[in-house]
Structure formats: structure tokens, C-alpha cells
Write a protein that holds these residues in place. Structure first.
Motif, mmCIF file in Angstrom:
data_model
loop_
_atom_site.group_PDB
_atom_site.id
_atom_site.type_symbol
_atom_site.label_atom_id
_atom_site.label_comp_id
_atom_site.label_asym_id
_atom_site.label_seq_id
_atom_site.Cartn_x
_atom_site.Cartn_y
_atom_site.Cartn_z
ATOM 1 N N VAL A 119 0.674 -1.262 0.042
ATOM 2 C CA VAL A 119 -0.028 -0.162 -0.129
ATOM 3 C C VAL A 119 0.766 1.248 -0.167
ATOM 4 O O VAL A 119 0.494 2.108 -0.914
ATOM 5 C CB VAL A 119 -1.104 0.036 1.243
ATOM 6 N N LEU A 120 1.904 1.204 0.791
ATOM 7 C CA LEU A 120 2.758 2.473 1.138
ATOM 8 C C LEU A 120 3.567 2.878 -0.462
ATOM 9 O O LEU A 120 3.689 4.016 -0.743
ATOM 10 C CB LEU A 120 3.815 2.447 1.999
ATOM 11 N N TYR A 126 2.348 1.809 -3.369
ATOM 12 C CA TYR A 126 1.346 2.230 -4.251
ATOM 13 C C TYR A 126 1.226 3.660 -3.998
ATOM 14 O O TYR A 126 1.150 4.713 -4.774
ATOM 15 C CB TYR A 126 0.099 1.538 -4.269
ATOM 16 N N VAL A 127 1.141 4.071 -2.928
ATOM 17 C CA VAL A 127 0.508 5.576 -2.444
ATOM 18 C C VAL A 127 1.737 6.494 -2.848
ATOM 19 O O VAL A 127 1.564 7.615 -3.227
ATOM 20 C CB VAL A 127 0.291 5.445 -1.133
ATOM 21 N N PHE A 128 2.848 6.132 -2.453
ATOM 22 C CA PHE A 128 4.002 7.295 -2.767
ATOM 23 C C PHE A 128 4.626 6.948 -4.017
ATOM 24 O O PHE A 128 5.692 7.493 -4.257
ATOM 25 C CB PHE A 128 4.825 7.038 -1.553
ATOM 26 N N TRP A 129 4.299 5.979 -4.875
ATOM 27 C CA TRP A 129 4.747 5.973 -6.221
ATOM 28 C C TRP A 129 4.886 7.325 -6.993
ATOM 29 O O TRP A 129 3.568 7.859 -7.179
ATOM 30 C CB TRP A 129 4.068 4.817 -7.019
ATOM 31 N N LYS A 158 1.225 10.496 -8.105
ATOM 32 C CA LYS A 158 0.987 11.685 -7.474
ATOM 33 C C LYS A 158 -0.073 12.494 -8.250
ATOM 34 O O LYS A 158 -0.991 12.962 -7.759
ATOM 35 C CB LYS A 158 2.090 12.422 -7.225
ATOM 36 N N PHE A 200 -3.606 11.144 -8.005
ATOM 37 C CA PHE A 200 -4.375 11.366 -6.647
ATOM 38 C C PHE A 200 -4.757 12.668 -6.592
ATOM 39 O O PHE A 200 -5.898 13.295 -6.227
ATOM 40 C CB PHE A 200 -3.463 10.952 -5.774
ATOM 41 N N LYS A 248 -5.519 14.756 -8.955
ATOM 42 C CA LYS A 248 -6.727 15.047 -9.910
ATOM 43 C C LYS A 248 -8.021 14.461 -9.401
ATOM 44 O O LYS A 248 -9.085 15.014 -9.319
ATOM 45 C CB LYS A 248 -6.312 14.430 -11.177
ATOM 46 N N ALA A 249 -7.761 13.280 -8.793
ATOM 47 C CA ALA A 249 -8.992 12.503 -8.340
ATOM 48 C C ALA A 249 -9.609 13.314 -6.952
ATOM 49 O O ALA A 249 -10.787 13.486 -7.099
ATOM 50 C CB ALA A 249 -8.708 10.942 -7.524
ATOM 51 N N ALA A 250 -8.830 13.927 -6.316
ATOM 52 C CA ALA A 250 -9.236 14.768 -5.275
ATOM 53 C C ALA A 250 -10.035 15.823 -5.622
ATOM 54 O O ALA A 250 -11.024 16.465 -5.006
ATOM 55 C CB ALA A 250 -8.212 15.223 -4.338
ATOM 56 N N THR A 263 -11.232 16.650 -8.883
ATOM 57 C CA THR A 263 -12.390 16.398 -9.758
ATOM 58 C C THR A 263 -13.832 16.407 -9.096
ATOM 59 O O THR A 263 -14.776 16.723 -9.717
ATOM 60 C CB THR A 263 -12.292 15.476 -10.770
ATOM 61 N N ILE A 264 -14.088 15.650 -8.095
ATOM 62 C CA ILE A 264 -14.988 15.563 -7.425
ATOM 63 C C ILE A 264 -15.866 16.917 -7.193
ATOM 64 O O ILE A 264 -17.043 16.880 -6.920
ATOM 65 C CB ILE A 264 -15.087 14.749 -6.112
ATOM 66 N N LEU A 265 -15.061 17.848 -6.966
ATOM 67 C CA LEU A 265 -15.554 19.261 -6.540
ATOM 68 C C LEU A 265 -16.305 19.916 -7.788
ATOM 69 O O LEU A 265 -16.770 20.964 -7.979
ATOM 70 C CB LEU A 265 -14.328 20.250 -6.309
ATOM 71 N N SER A 266 -15.895 19.431 -8.925
ATOM 72 C CA SER A 266 -16.603 19.866 -10.291
ATOM 73 C C SER A 266 -18.018 19.970 -10.180
ATOM 74 O O SER A 266 -18.890 19.097 -9.317
ATOM 75 C CB SER A 266 -16.255 19.067 -11.244
#
Lengths: 550, 56
Positions: free
Chosen positions: B27-28, B30-33, B37, B40, B42-44, B46-49
Motif C-alpha cells: 500500500v505504501l 502504491y501510495v508514494f509511487w 501523485k 491522486f 486529480k481525483a481529489a 475532480t469531485i468538486l466539479s
């Protein structure tokens, strides 16, 4: 509502409902001399009633092809209304049993009104009725928005929502007539359990089918939490409810497990129900509605992924902390204790992530009670997960176990975290779903917030005091080595705290009534709907547009 | 093969340690690859659109 179903789906609905009504009739006939018959009647009535609903809209024109260009929100809307109804009913019964502990003679000499039967009505109504409907309703909403895809069809979401409510109805009505398999939070008997499995599989399939159709390649973290909730609850439910009915014509069944294995399975289920029903699902809610309402991206998306995997894999092993000082092997108890303590890391990662998201937007928290609901929920999530880790440590547990401290802990989580995040999310999503600019009354949201917070604090402090007093009285020895206090002495000492608890619960109930009224009036008030708001914009954006005059 | 209580306990006590450590490391990583970056972030965001319609 039926008008949004295609003709094929209307026919499908009728087939399912006819089958359901037939099952009800069969149960009614076979279980004539058993409480099962009563449930057969309920199932049949439920089916017949819905058949009438479908028929009444059967000949309405079919939805146009433009439906594919819109999200399908009808089940979410109904789910929210149902959740609020269960909330009010569940809080009412909860306060009732709280007063029953203050005045134990208040049972009217009837079996159904005894504490042992009413308490599961409270827990089921609140956890499964209120919490479950809120999760189903919001999950459909979040799933569609974050995948940018419409639900795969119009029938299966209704099957899940209404089928789930039938399960809840069977559960609470069963307790009153004495049907229970005596497993905490898994009281419903075998036939209701089988029904829930069917409903739950369809629920999971809706999730997978929508994800398969997703237009946004990345699966947003909230969906991971919702999926963990659905998948793990299915596993827990199936394993813990493995049982053999005495007869297919009766409600009674016996568990496949016995003795300490049964206890371990039950608390593996019980604690993971807390973890995946009352935590993972509601974290999904938080990770979507909190950034959305604050209009700020989550503080650390990476942290949210780390805490997701931490929570899913560590919670699995924490259940044995419910069985400290029992026949369970010592190393299994220690395992549960260790994992419970480690769980503090992913739990606080989520709570911290939520609060850090709001850091820099405190003026919004000050002005907007909806956002304040969510912030307070994150704080309570942090408090109750710390408390839970602490209480799982064996020597601490020797003081807290079997006392009201446990009740206080559970309610800090259920009222402070689960209910507050739900109310916050509802206040964010209701204007959005019903295309209103804002809630009917922002002031009533404020009123609800303070009632809910006051009620939770009064409740939790009463139970902390009561629990620790109780625990200390039970373990106080005289110089001669005998117990200083009799059990009845501890009951007398509890009395004022029980009174305070019932008052706290009443405040919380009043808050929910105010919230229900506010939501109802928001739905009813069609005035003030502006044409541009009708264009499927979420409420904050619409409000922004209105204020800038764009 | 007959698995006795002792064997099961030995397995439970050892296997869990390794797979949970492996999971954490996975997990670590994957998260810090580094290349993840952007995804992630972008994902955070785009939901605000404000767009509220399914993509066709």
C-alpha cells in the motif's frame, strides 16, 4: 416513481412482487401455529401493497431516451425519507428504553414492552433502519457522481432499498412477538437472514455494474469505503448467521456454532458490524460530502488510501477484545487487543484528514451548520476510536466491561459520529437532490445541530460517570475480603445518571424531529426553484450562481 | 491431511505477520509511487466539479 421504470422493468417488478407475496402466503400457511405466520402476513401485505403501487403507474408513458443523460436519484430520495422516519422511530424507542431503566415498572405488564424486547427494536431501527437506509441512499448518489455514470437500471436499486426495508420491518416486528436468535445486532431469524443475503448480493452487483460502466477511470476513495462496507457486511452476515431451522414451518433456528466458537464468531461479526457498517460506509459519506460541502479537496488523498487499507485489514482481527477474561484462548484475546490499539493509526488518519481539510476554512464551519455537523462528527470519530482502542486493553476492559461505560462509548460513536455525519450529509444532499437552492430553513439546521450536540454530550457524560462508578463499585472489597457493595447498591447509584441519559436522548430525539421537519419542508416547498437550478447543478454551485448573477 | 489445533495456531500466528507486513509495504509503495501523485491530486479535485450529469 413507477413512471421512471421501463415497461420491461415494470413487468419485472410485478413478477418479483407476486413471487414475494406468494412466499408470504406460504409462510402464513405453513407457520399458522408459529410466530412465522405473522411474518408471512407482513411479507404478503408488503408485496400486495407494492403490486398496487406498480399497477397504479403501469400505464404511464415510458421514460424517454434522454434519461441516460441524467443520474437516477429516485431511490436515493426515498431512502433519505425512510432513513429519517427510522431515525425518529429508533430514537423514540431508544429514549423509551432509557426511561424504562429509570422507571422499570413502566412495562404495562406486557411481554412486548419489556426491556429485552424493546432494546433490539431500538438498536435495529437506529443501526439498520436509519444507518442502513442512509448508506444505501447516499451510496447510490456518491457512486453515480464519482463515476460519472448512471445506475445500470431502474429496478435493482428499488429492489435493494425496499427489500432492505422489508428486512428491517421483519426484524423489529419479530422482536416484539419474541422472535430472536439471541445474537446481538444479528437477532433476525433464518428466513429474514436469507432474504437479506439476496438483497445484499443485488446491492453489491449494482455497485460492480456501475463501476464497470464508469466514465471516470479513477475510482474515488469514497467508493472503496462503500464497497468494503457492502462486501464485508455480506461475509459477516452469512458466516455469523449459519444456522439450521428447527422446521421450515417455524421461526426458530439453532446456530451452527456452539460455546466459545459461537461467541467468537458472534463478536467477530459484532465488532466488524461496527467497523464496516458504522465506520467504513460512513467514512465513504464523509470523504465525499465533506470536501464537497467545504468546496476544498481532501487534505491528503494518499492518507485516505492508507487509512482505507489499514481499516479494512486491521478491524477484521479486533473482535476478540469483546471476550477478555472468558474461555477464549488468551493469545486470541491478546491478538484482538493488539489490533484494536493499532487501529488508532488509520482511525486518526481519517479523522485528522477530515479536520485538516477544514483547516483554513474555519469561517465556513462557523457560518454553516451543515459543515459543522460534519466537523463535529470527525471530532467524535477521533474521540470514540481513541476510547475504543483504550477500552480494548485488557486491564482497562476489566473495569469497563459489562458497565455503562461501554454504552457511553457506543453512543459517542453512534450519536456523535454516525448520526452527525449522516445529518450533515443529508443537509448537503437534500437541496441538491430536490433541486432547491438551500434547505428550507438554515436556522432549523442550526437548532438541530445544538440539540444533537447537547444530547450527545449529556448522554455520553452520564454514561461515563455511571460506568466508571459501576465498575469501581463492583470491584471494591472490604478489609474482610468481601464485596463492599451489593448489586442493588450499584443500581441505586446509577439512578441519577440514568435520568440524565434519558434527558440527553430526548434532546437528541427533538433535534431529529426538527431535522425531519426541515427536510420535509424542503421537499414540499416547490417555490423558489429557479430554472437554472433545475439544470442539475449541486446546491452550492447554484447558490453561487444566483449570488453572482451569472 | 489432518490439521490439528497446534498446527492451525502456529500457522495463524506466523502467516498473519507476513501477509500484513507485505500488504502495508504494498500500500505504501502504491501510495508514494511518484507517477501516481498526479492521479491522486486529480481525483481529489475532480469531485468538486459542479457538473451534475453523467458523461456520455
Amino acid at each position: 416513481m413507477v413512471s421512471q421504470l421501463t415497461l420491461g422493468e415494470r413487468q419485472g417488478a410485478l413478477c418479483i412482487l407476486l413471487l414475494l407475496a406468494a412466499c408470504g402466503l406460504l409462510m402464513l400457511g405453513a407457520g399458522q401455529n408459529d410466530p412465522l405466520g405473522v411474518h408471512g402476513g407482513i411479507v404478503m401485505l408488503f408485496g400486495v401493497l407494492l403490486i398496487f403501487v406498480v399497477i397504479s403507474g403501469y400505464f404511464a408513458p415510458e421514460p424517454g431516451t434522454d434519461a441516460a443523460g441524467r443520474y437516477y436519484d429516485d431511490p436515493s430520495k426515498v431512502g433519505i425519507v425512510l432513513a429519517m422516519l427510522w431515525a425518529v422511530a429508533g430514537f423514540f424507542i431508544g429514549d423509551w428504553v432509557a426511561w424504562l431503566l429509570v422507571y422499570p415498572e413502566m412495562t404495562f405488564d406486557a411481554a412486548w414492552s419489556s426491556f429485552g424486547r424493546l432494546r433490539p427494536v431500538h438498536t435495529t431501527s437506529v443501526i439498520f433502519g436509519f444507518g442502513g437506509n442512509a448508506l444505501i441512499a447516499t451510496s447510490f448518489h456518491v457512486l453515480q457522481r464519482t463515476t460519472r455514470a448512471r445506475l445500470p437500471d431502474q429496478l435493482s436499486p428499488w429492489f435493494v432499498l425496499l427489500g432492505y426495508n422489508l428486512f428491517c420491518l421483519l426484524a423489529v416486528s419479530g422482536y416484539l412477538i419474541g422472535i430472536t436468535q439471541s445474537k446481538e445486532y444479528a437477532e433476525p431469524e433464518w428466513y429474514a437472514d436469507i432474504w437479506l443475503v439476496v438483497v445484499w448480493v443485488v446491492y453489491f452487483l449494482i455497485y460492480m455494474r456501475t463501476l464497470a460502466r464508469r466514465k471516470e477511470p479513477h475510482i474515488y476513495v469514497a467508493n472503496w469505503y462503500y464497497m468494503a462496507f457492502i462486501l464485508v457486511v455480506a461475509i459477516l452476515h452469512i458466516v455469523n448467521n449459519l444456522a439450521i431451522p428447527v422446521s421450515f414451518a417455524g421461526a426458530k433456528s439453532y446456530s451452527l456454532f456452539a460455546g466459545v466458537q459461537d461467541a467468537m464468531t458472534q463478536w467477530w461479526y459484532g465488532h466488524n458490524a461496527v467497523a464496516f457498517f458504522l465506520t467504513a460506509g460512513f467514512l465513504g459519506m464523509m470523504y465525499y460530502y465533506l470536501p464537497k460541502r467545504a468546496d476544498r479537496p481532501i487534505f491528503s488523498y494518499r492518507l485516505s488510501i492508507i487509512s482505507f487499507w489499514g481499516i479494512t485489514f486491521m478491524y477484521m482481527w479486533a473482535g476478540s477484545h469483546h471476550l477478555h477474561y472468558t474461555a477464549l484462548p488468551q493469545w486470541v484475546q491478546t491478538l484482538g487487543m493488539t489490533f484494536s490499539v493499532m487501529l488508532l493509526v488509520p482511525s486518526w488518519a481519517s479523522a485528522g484528514n477530515a479536520l485538516m481539510t477544514l483547516n483554513g476554512a474555519w469561517h465556513k464551519v462557523r457560518d454553516d451548520a451543515t459543515l459543522r455537523f460534519m466537523m463535529m462528527a470527525a471530532i467524535f470519530y477521533g474521540i470514540s476510536t481513541f476510547e475504543g482502542s483504550f477500552m480494548a486493553i485488557r486491564p482497562v476492559n476489566s473495569l469497563s466491561h459489562y458497565t455503562d461505560w461501554t454504552i457511553g462509548h457506543v453512543h459517542a460513536g453512534a450519536m456523535g459520529w454516525v448520526a452527525l455525519i449522516t445529518f450533515g450529509s443529508f443537509y448537503a444532499v437534500v437541496p441538491w437532490l430536490w433541486k432547491r437552492e438551500a434547505m428550507y430553513s438554515a436556522r432549523l439546521v442550526e437548532v438541530h445541530f445544538w440539540f444533537a450536540l447537547a444530547g450527545t454530550l449529556v448522554y455520553v457524560f452520564a454514561m461515563w460517570n455511571s460506568g466508571i462508578t459501576q465498575g469501581l463499585m463492583w470491584r471494591t472489597y472490604s478489609e474482610g475480603g468481601t464485596l463492599t457493595y451489593s448489586f442493588i447498591d450499584s443500581l441505586v447509584a446509577m439512578h441519577p445518571y440514568y435520568f440524565a441519559r434519558a434527558v440527553g436522548g430526548l434532546l437528541f430525539l427533538i433535534g431529529a424531529l426538527v431535522g425531519g421537519y426541515n427536510i420535509w419542508m424542503t421537499i414540499r416547498t416547490a417555490e423558489g426553484v429557479k430554472p437554472e437550478v433545475l439544470a442539475d447543478l449541486p446546491a452550492p454551485a447554484a447558490a453561487r450562481q444566483a449570488s453572482t448573477g451569472r | 491431511m489432518d490439521i490439528g489445533h497446534e498446527q492451525l495456531v502456529a500457522f495463524a500466528k506466523s502467516f498473519g505477520l507476513f501477509y500484513l507486513i507485505a500488504l502495508s509495504v504494498g500500500v505504501l509503495v502504491y501510495v508514494f509511487w511518484p507517477t501516481n501523485k498526479k492521479r491522486f491530486e486529480k481525483a481529489a479535485k475532480t469531485i468538486l466539479s459542479d457538473e451534475d450529469r453523467p458523461w456520455q
